[in-house]
Design an enzyme around this catalytic site. Structure first.
Site, PDB file in Angstrom:
ATOM      1  N   CYS A 110      47.103  34.198  30.411  1.00  0.00           N
ATOM      2  CA  CYS A 110      46.152  35.231  31.319  1.00  0.00           C
ATOM      3  C   CYS A 110      45.647  34.336  32.328  1.00  0.00           C
ATOM      4  CB  CYS A 110      44.880  35.874  30.530  1.00  0.00           C
ATOM      5  SG  CYS A 110      43.806  34.714  29.719  1.00  0.00           S
ATOM      6  N   GLU A 149      37.707  40.401  28.912  1.00  0.00           N
ATOM      7  CA  GLU A 149      38.299  39.342  29.467  1.00  0.00           C
ATOM      8  C   GLU A 149      39.747  40.040  29.933  1.00  0.00           C
ATOM      9  OE1 GLU A 149      41.246  37.613  30.665  1.00  0.00           O
ATOM     10  OE2 GLU A 149      41.513  36.631  28.486  1.00  0.00           O
TER      11      GLU A 149
END
Length: 659
Positions: A392, A354
């Site tokens: 994020c 990720e």
């Protein structure tokens, strides 16, 4: 009274005579629902709903899953009244020393030092975890749920203390800690407790005509010892991953959730975990992993299933290439991901990566002014400025069509200008909206990107510079920033900022908004805001390239039953939901004779025409290749031809060729 009629008829008139019908007392006639009082109907429905909620909530737990009470000592630094030494130049790296220096980025107060794990230490941790995992893999889902319920109870009972520890070395506000750390963690625990077993149950798969006597299924089994590197992000081109420079850290702002999330999934799938936390949050990660380890011990399982290995990047390479690791979950930057994946490839270890995002929030003109101000604006502010923008999955770009663009700018400007910076742990009289960045290492890059955007035509409405807090001058604060007239060609529109900076882009139409949303290398999450009946909403959901999309909301990741992950430069693989659990398992395909077939004595047998010559009985003769081919062609026709008669011809060809 119930009646029946007898009709008498003559030429001049008709007469109806009614007589009573005998009433049956064997069973009273039901009262129609429409004749019941509304109060009775409402109370009945309410009781049924309450019973449903109680059953779903797990209020009445089976005794073998009841949580166990346990205690974990709270660090002194998190207790009221504690005050630490304020560092003159806060940094996690001490010149001439290998220790990790932990401090509060909001105040510069020293929290303590953590000794980093060495390569030998990683070897020992892998060995301990592997030994403990042998027994853990044999546990039942009931036993695993008991551990998770025990952990859940501890978190709910100690959530304010956990939030305080999370604030200490991330600098976030307590509200951000409760929402971004506690809420999503307990939600993931609850989802896994309720739905995890179903996700990992063997799954029946269809068979075919030629193998109709077979039973096919897929199983998800423990992998062994896994690793989670959370988080490890920004790197400058002049640096190598082996360098211990602290700027290699991800600007990590979710130390609790990013530690507990892989622990929850790993334990439930029957595996063990080595957790490599960010160096910037090594202090809190020690406490957070002890929560999971103590829950295991309280339920009479080995705490060695969870190993915390805080280390510098040079040592982390030993972890990511370790042959004893079966899977790696990596959260970080693209340059570091290249190194991690190359390292993992040496031992052929699969990696779920990720890599952040540049998430857009698309605002369409179908939004009413009232809805924009009262509903959408507060969501945008939370999505952009939660954890000082260090998220994020946070919103980094607002893409608005013409009418909404004109309306949103003044609303955003007044809200952003009034945001208050500070430390929520050290402010009793003033409400704090935003904390600091976890490190000052990117201040120069952020100001350069902002200056470059302004020089290229962007409008700076507020902010744009680091901030020296009057009460906490050693804190790493950056003023909340708003920029408009941003275009995709500006570097600031292509770079993940991870800071309290809002960018506003103007789109000429929904189609143009989709193009702008897809104009970056990232594709993690996205949001679309519009009137629910606006047909452009579905066009945006379909057209935006992303791993997750929220409609009239922000943060699909709060729904932990959904898979979390992105596309393009945001990485690959998923954690969260069924996909996340199954992704860290060994996927085993099992094909066996069906029960009815075994009962009838039906099983796989190689026809004589296809057996090797040495296998045929004496006197069967030589079978030519042409005969074998004709038999196989007939078999293909029987199994796969369209229509009834073509299949019959295939069967006939098989029979002729086998004789």
């Amino acid at each position: 009274m119930a009646t029946c009629s007898i009709r008498l008829q003559n030429s001049s008139y008709r007469t109806y005579i009614q007589r009573p019908r005998p009433r049956s007392f064997s069973q009273p006639s039901p009262r129609p629902l429409r004749e019941l009082p509304w109060s009775v109907i409402c109370v009945t429905v309410l009781c049924i709903y309450i019973a449903y909620l109680v059953a779903r909530s797990g209020f009445f737990l089976p005794s073998d899953e009841a949580p166990v009470h346990y205690e974990v000592p709270l660090p002194e630094q998190a207790k009221p009244g504690w005050s630490g030494k304020i560092l003159e130049e806060p940094a996690i790296k001490i010149p001439g020393s290998s220790v990790i220096q932990c401090y509060d980025p909001a105040t510069g107060q020293l929290l303590g030092n953590v000794n980093p794990t060495t390569p030998d230490g990683i070897d020992r941790a892998v060995a301990r975890a592997a030994e403990a995992q042998q027994d853990w893999a044999k546990t039942t889902f009931t036993q695993r749920r008991k551990v998770l319920r025990t952990m859940l109870k501890f978190i709910l009972d100690n959530q304010e203390n956990i939030a305080t520890v999370a604030c200490l070395d991330s600098g976030k506000t307590k509200v951000d800690a409760m929402l971004g750390e506690i809420l999503v963690t307990v939600e993931k625990l609850q989802w896994t407790i309720k739905h995890g077993e179903k996700a990992l149950q063997p799954e029946r798969r269809p068979t075919n005509f030629l193998m109709m006597y077979k039973h096919n299924e897929v199983r998800w089994e423990p992998l062994g010892v896994l690793a989670a590197c959370v988080s490890w992000k920004y790197v400058w081109p002049s640096m190598l991953p082996s360098s211990p420079d602290p700027r290699l850290n991800r600007q990590h702002s979710y130390p609790f959730h990013n530690a507990l999330s892989p622990i929850i999934s790993t334990l439930f799938t029957g595996s063990a975990l080595l957790l490599k936390p960010s160096e910037s949050t090594a202090f809190s990660s020690t406490y957070f992993t002890s929560i999971a380890r103590s829950a295991l011990a309280a339920c009479s399982h080995s705490p060695h299933l969870i190993q915390s290995v805080p280390c510098w990047p040079s040592t982390a390479n030993h972890l990511t290439s370790h042959p004893g690791i079966s899977h790696i979950t990596f959260i970080g930057s693209r340059p570091i991901a290249h190194t991690v994946c190359a390292s993992a490839a040496r031992s052929l270890t699969p990696v779920c990566v990720e890599l952040g995002g540049k998430d857009p929030a698309v605002l369409l003109d179908s939004l009413s002014p009232a809805d924009l101000e009262n509903h959408v604006l507060p969501i945008l502010m939370k999505g952009i400025f939660t954890s000082a923008g260090q998220n994020c999955i946070g919103i980094e770009r607002i893409i608005a069509t013409p009418k909404t663009y004109t309306r949103i700018l003044p609303l955003l400007t007044s809200r952003v200008q009034n945001l208050r910076l500070g430390s929520s742990l050290h402010s009793s009289s003033t409400e704090i909206d935003i904390g600091p960045l976890i490190s000052p290492s990117r201040f120069g890059t952020l100001t350069d990107l902002i200056s470059s955007a302004v020089a290229a035509g962007a409008t700076l409405h507020c902010g744009g510079t680091p901030h020296t807090h009057p009460s906490h001058p050693q804190g790493h604060y950056f003023t909340p920033t708003l920029l408009s007239s941003i275009t995709p060609r500006m570097p600031i529109a292509q770079t993940e900022l991870f800071a309290p900076i809002a960018l506003v882009l103007r789109a000429a139409s929904p189609t143009h908004a989709i193009a702008l949303a897809n104009s970056t290398p990232y594709a993690l999450g996205a949001s679309v805001f519009a009137h629910p009946a606006d047909p452009a909403v579905e066009a945006c959901v379909r057209g935006i390239t992303a791993g997750m999309v929220s409609v009239n909301d922000f943060g699909a990741y709060y729904a932990t039953g959904l898979p979390f992950g992105g596309a393009k430069g945001s990485g690959y693989g998923r954690f969260g939901g069924e996909e996340g659990l199954r992704g860290i398992c060994n996927v085993k395909a099992v094909c066996r004779d069906a029960g009815w077939a075994s009962w009838l004595g039906v099983r796989t047998s190689i026809p004589g025409v296809l057996r090797f010559g040495s296998e045929r009985a004496e006197g069967e003769g030589v079978v030519g290749q042409g005969r074998k081919v004709r038999f196989l062609k007939g078999m293909m026709g029987l199994g796969y031809a369209d229509g009834f008669w073509p299949r019959v011809r295939g069967l006939w060809e098989m029979w002729k060729s086998s004789g």
